[in-house]
Motif scaffolding. Structure first.
Motif, PDB file in Angstrom:
ATOM      1  N   ALA A 158     -15.735  84.318 -66.147  1.00  0.00           N
ATOM      2  CA  ALA A 158     -14.813  82.930 -65.999  1.00  0.00           C
ATOM      3  C   ALA A 158     -15.517  81.892 -64.942  1.00  0.00           C
ATOM      4  CB  ALA A 158     -13.705  83.365 -65.559  1.00  0.00           C
ATOM      5  N   GLU A 159     -16.233  82.568 -64.024  1.00  0.00           N
ATOM      6  CA  GLU A 159     -16.975  81.597 -63.054  1.00  0.00           C
ATOM      7  C   GLU A 159     -18.037  81.064 -63.733  1.00  0.00           C
ATOM      8  OE1 GLU A 159     -15.819  84.346 -62.302  1.00  0.00           O
ATOM      9  OE2 GLU A 159     -14.325  84.244 -60.420  1.00  0.00           O
ATOM     10  N   GLN A 162     -17.042  78.262 -66.372  1.00  0.00           N
ATOM     11  CA  GLN A 162     -16.525  76.995 -65.561  1.00  0.00           C
ATOM     12  C   GLN A 162     -17.496  76.236 -65.001  1.00  0.00           C
ATOM     13  OE1 GLN A 162     -13.051  76.312 -64.285  1.00  0.00           O
ATOM     14  NE2 GLN A 162     -14.151  74.371 -64.330  1.00  0.00           N
ATOM     15  N   TRP A 194     -10.605  82.268 -68.441  1.00  0.00           N
ATOM     16  CA  TRP A 194      -9.859  82.992 -66.951  1.00  0.00           C
ATOM     17  C   TRP A 194      -8.850  84.073 -67.319  1.00  0.00           C
ATOM     18  CZ3 TRP A 194     -11.741  81.992 -62.485  1.00  0.00           C
ATOM     19  CH2 TRP A 194     -12.741  80.921 -62.255  1.00  0.00           C
ATOM     20  N   GLN A 197     -10.612  87.376 -68.006  1.00  0.00           N
ATOM     21  CA  GLN A 197     -11.456  87.950 -66.916  1.00  0.00           C
ATOM     22  C   GLN A 197     -10.153  88.879 -66.013  1.00  0.00           C
ATOM     23  OE1 GLN A 197     -14.754  86.457 -64.244  1.00  0.00           O
ATOM     24  NE2 GLN A 197     -12.972  86.092 -62.886  1.00  0.00           N
ATOM     25  N   GLY A 202      -6.176  85.288 -62.686  1.00  0.00           N
ATOM     26  CA  GLY A 202      -6.654  84.052 -63.807  1.00  0.00           C
ATOM     27  C   GLY A 202      -5.781  82.857 -64.277  1.00  0.00           C
ATOM     28  N   GLN A 205      -5.810  79.909 -62.329  1.00  0.00           N
ATOM     29  CA  GLN A 205      -7.129  78.998 -62.874  1.00  0.00           C
ATOM     30  C   GLN A 205      -6.698  78.329 -64.100  1.00  0.00           C
ATOM     31  OE1 GLN A 205      -9.468  78.088 -60.832  1.00  0.00           O
ATOM     32  NE2 GLN A 205      -9.213  79.450 -58.996  1.00  0.00           N
ATOM     33  N   ALA A 206      -6.143  79.123 -64.862  1.00  0.00           N
ATOM     34  CA  ALA A 206      -5.608  78.800 -66.161  1.00  0.00           C
ATOM     35  C   ALA A 206      -4.940  77.166 -66.197  1.00  0.00           C
ATOM     36  CB  ALA A 206      -5.331  79.602 -67.124  1.00  0.00           C
ATOM     37  N   THR A 209      -6.693  74.586 -65.108  1.00  0.00           N
ATOM     38  CA  THR A 209      -7.577  73.715 -66.154  1.00  0.00           C
ATOM     39  C   THR A 209      -6.565  73.189 -67.121  1.00  0.00           C
ATOM     40  OG1 THR A 209      -9.119  75.698 -66.039  1.00  0.00           O
ATOM     41  CG2 THR A 209      -9.114  74.545 -67.962  1.00  0.00           C
TER      42      THR A 209
END
Length: 746
Positions: A158-159, A162, A194, A197, A202, A205-206, A209
């Motif tokens: 995922a990183e 990104q 995200w 993973q 995640g 982070q989602a 986003t």
């Protein structure tokens, strides 16, 4: 003219799809032999089943079957074509046709979860650009690389996705090239990365986003990145996965509230809700295990039916991917790398596609029946119905159990959707959860749950026969005869062993004579179907040890009505003999299946191992004999029977017939049985003399000495290496109970 044109194109599409499916347009490279494919596939087979299938396939005399299977597994071909594109083409000589070919290769590697190969192709095109070539890349190429990382198992995938997305934004800011602007697809793919993973961490982070995407759309930075139905469903699936991995009730409630708020925003933002969105929010309810979750999911289903203006006779997404995989709806382009399509819609042009096209809300788009696309998007599929049934299975309430039964009965008649095998299994699981002692019911509903489970089983039988009669082609009948299809989410309805076992588990919790009689009748039906040939029920209901152990467990926990001491004794002895008879029947059935042909493809040894008794089976019978011993009755015959069964376990284990040796539980039951068989001390005899006490002392002495011998035997077996024979507190308490019954000095 429009309808005629659609009819012609539909026929051509069906012909081409069939030709591709049977191996057309995919000839084997002439310079690669079958033996080369054989060695490569055997080295790279990922599962034991795949290795076994490869060995059987290439040992077959049919070369056409081998060629067809190889054509479907073109990993070697893909590697060679990729190597040719990267290393054999001259630098600076690529054309846009080559870029389209590279994009097709990138799609193939991304679906396999190989992002390094995707980036290798991407870097080759960038190097060609740096050498002065006229080729160019778009956001879609970088989105494919992100999709490859999202589908991979690499740490930090995922990183990396990104980083690629940040690079897209940076290139767009520097060049102001609209082809490199972040798009709905790129943001949705990043959200998917995200969530895939690590759903627990995640999802945060989602959400960031998604907020970034929303702000970019609202403030005009990227006016064409309005969130669409796929973006929303991806985030909703993330909430569902995060809830499933958490045991914190407050956290689950907060995630449900966020998911509901996000779902409500779709109406405010004028985003068309699709079946995937409804299925995702239904899954959120199901994973939350809230008491009202089934009814909230059912309300969404009714909303879908009310918003759909046409009948549900046409199931647009009957074979759709699982909700968690619906990012793939973006990648339904053809093998030549032409513009991808979003379901039925054309979304070519990267970020230049209109928002209405991406949302599937154009009023002039029609399907082959002349219905609008928006109506198709709202027709409930089997996934939506199964989401409601899944919520019922996880809710563990009597109301959800009844809802599951009612929904199954209404699906074919009212909604026009035929339930599949998974539908019935989740409905039966709702009955199992409702009858469990850990259910959320305030009162015991085991009797009602048993009746509902029997109703669902009868409905399953009717659905299985109905679907068997309706599938007349060879390919459709193969869904029934091929036992590998049972685990498929769209497998046809069949009365399988698992269905019977769930019904038996519900009946076992009723704990009365009537339920045991029903269980014995069901087991008899399973044994009859095990040897049936042909039809929809051949060879799929073969009982296993779990089947018989459920009956034994029900007999052990049977609640007998109390009449008098001797009637109770007779009933308990009868139940003990019934358990012993069933234990012998398990051995006979295992031997029978080990010497009989005509049942499914599994090896005979496997069926033998599945049906023969285990240590749990013996434990149930031992407890039955122990319970049949009444205080003051002696019961040396029952105690001797317990002793013989433990010795039988030792013998069968030494002969390799039993998987596990007797442990401390079995020996403790034997000591307790001998202790209970000893006559208790008659305290009044101390004042009236020792009349008739000599006979009791003799029986007590025999019981006590046998307890001592078993205890000593346990010590010896422990020294011999049997670690599970160490006496515990219950063992010594049973021995002390035997000693307390003695009236003599020893």
């Amino acid at each position: 003219e429009r309808m005629l044109w659609r009819l012609v194109t539909s026929v051509l599409f069906c012909i081409s799809s069939f030709w591709i499916r049977v191996g057309g347009f995919k000839p084997l490279p002439p310079y690669i032999s079958i033996s080369d494919y054989n060695s490569h596939f055997q080295e790279n087979a990922k599962t034991p089943y795949e290795k076994k299938h490869i060995v059987e396939l290439f040992s077959s005399e049919s070369s056409s079957e081998s060629a067809t299977w190889v054509a479907k597994n073109e990993s070697t071909w893909l590697e060679e074509v990729t190597d040719n594109f990267v290393n054999q083409r001259p630098m600076g000589a690529l054309t846009m046709a080559d870029v389209q070919e590279a994009r097709s290769l990138m799609h193939a590697w991304a679906k396999r979860g190989e992002p390094l190969q995707v980036e290798l192709l991407l870097k080759r095109i960038i190097d060609d650009q740096n050498c002065g070539s006229d080729v160019f890349l778009s956001t879609r190429h970088y989105s494919i690389a992100m999709d490859g990382w999202a589908k991979s198992d690499y740490e930090g995938s995922a990183e990396r996705a990104q980083e690629i997305h940040d690079n897209i934004k940076k290139m767009h800011e520097e060049t102001q090239n609209s082809a490199l602007a972040p798009s709905v697809i790129s943001y949705s793919t990043l959200i998917s990365a995200w969530i895939r993973q690590d759903p627990s961490r995640g999802i945060e982070q989602a959400e960031r986003t998604f907020e970034e995407m929303k702000e970019a759309w609202l403030n005009g930075t990227y006016p064409l990145v309005k969130p669409d139905a796929s973006t929303i469903s991806q985030l909703l699936n993330g909430y569902g996965k995060a809830i499933a991995l958490s045991n914190d009730l407050d956290y689950c409630n907060r995630q449900v509230e966020r998911a509901q708020k996000l779902f409500d925003y779709m109406t405010e933002w004028n985003i068309t809700k699709t079946v995937f969105c409804y299925g995702a929010i239904q899954n959120v309810y199901a994973q939350s295990q809230l008491i009202d979750a089934p009814f909230r999911a059912m309300k969404l289903l009714d909303d879908m039916m009310n918003e759909t203006t046409t009948a549900t006779k046409f199931q647009a997404f009957d074979e759709a991917e699982d909700n968690s995989e619906n990012i793939d709806i973006y990648w339904k382009g053809n093998i030549n790398g032409d513009d991808d399509t979003l379901m039925f819609k054309d979304t070519s042009g990267d970020s230049n596609a209109s928002t209405s096209d991406r949302n599937g809300s154009h009023d002039e788009k029609y399907d082959s029946d002349g219905d609008t696309i928006s109506n198709i998007f709202l027709r409930p599929t089997i996934v939506n119905f199964n989401s409601v049934l899944n919520a019922c299975a996880k809710s563990a309430t009597f109301e959800s159990c009844r809802l599951a039964r009612d929904l199954l009965e209404l699906m074919p008649s009212k909604y026009g959707v035929e339930p599949v095998q998974l539908s019935f299994m989740m409905a039966l699981q709702a009955c199992v959860a409702c009858s469990s002692p850990r259910s959320k019911n305030k009162t015991d509903h085991s009797h009602e749950c048993a009746e509902i489970a029997m109703d669902i089983l009868h409905e399953l039988e009717r659905a299985a026969e109905r679907q068997w009669q309706s599938r007349s082609s060879v390919n459709q009948i193969s869904l029934y005869t091929d036992h590998s299809n049972f685990q498929h989410k769209n497998a046809p309805a069949r009365v399988t062993r698992d269905a019977y076992n769930k019904v038996l588990a519900v009946l076992a919790r009723v704990s009365n004579l009537e339920s045991i009689t029903k269980m014995e009748e069901l087991v008899k039906q399973m044994e009859e179907k095990a040897f049936s040939s042909g039809g929809s029920q051949s060879g799929v209901a073969i009982p296993n040890r779990r089947t018989y152990n459920s009956v034994l467990n029900a007999i052990v926990h049977l609640k007998l009505p109390y009449t008098d001491k001797w009637a109770m004794k007779a009933q308990k002895r009868q139940m003990a003999e019934k358990g012993a008879t069933l234990l012998n029947h398990m051995w006979n059935m295992s031997t029978l299946f080990n010497t009989t042909d005509g049942y499914p493809d599994e090896k005979k040894d496997d069926w033998y191992l599945w049906i023969k008794p285990d240590s749990y089976s013996y434990t149930s019978v031992l407890r039955l004999y122990q319970k049949s011993i009444l205080h003051g009755d002696g019961g040396t015959e029952a105690a001797q029977r317990v002793d013989d069964l433990v010795r039988e376990m030792e013998t069968f284990y030494d002969q390799g017939k039993l998987e596990n040796p007797p442990d401390v539980v079995h020996y403790t039951i034997a000591i307790a049985a001998w202790a209970q068989s000893a006559s208790p001390v008659d305290k009044s005899s101390r004042h009236r003399g020792r009349k008739n006490q000599s006979h009791r002392d003799e029986k007590t002495s025999t019981s006590v000495h046998r307890c001592a011998q078993i205890l000593s035997h346990m010590m010896e077996r422990h020294k011999a290496g049997y670690d599970n024979c160490v006496p515990n507190a219950r063992t010594y308490n049973a021995y002390l109970d035997a000693l307390s019954r003695g009236y003599y000095f020893e």
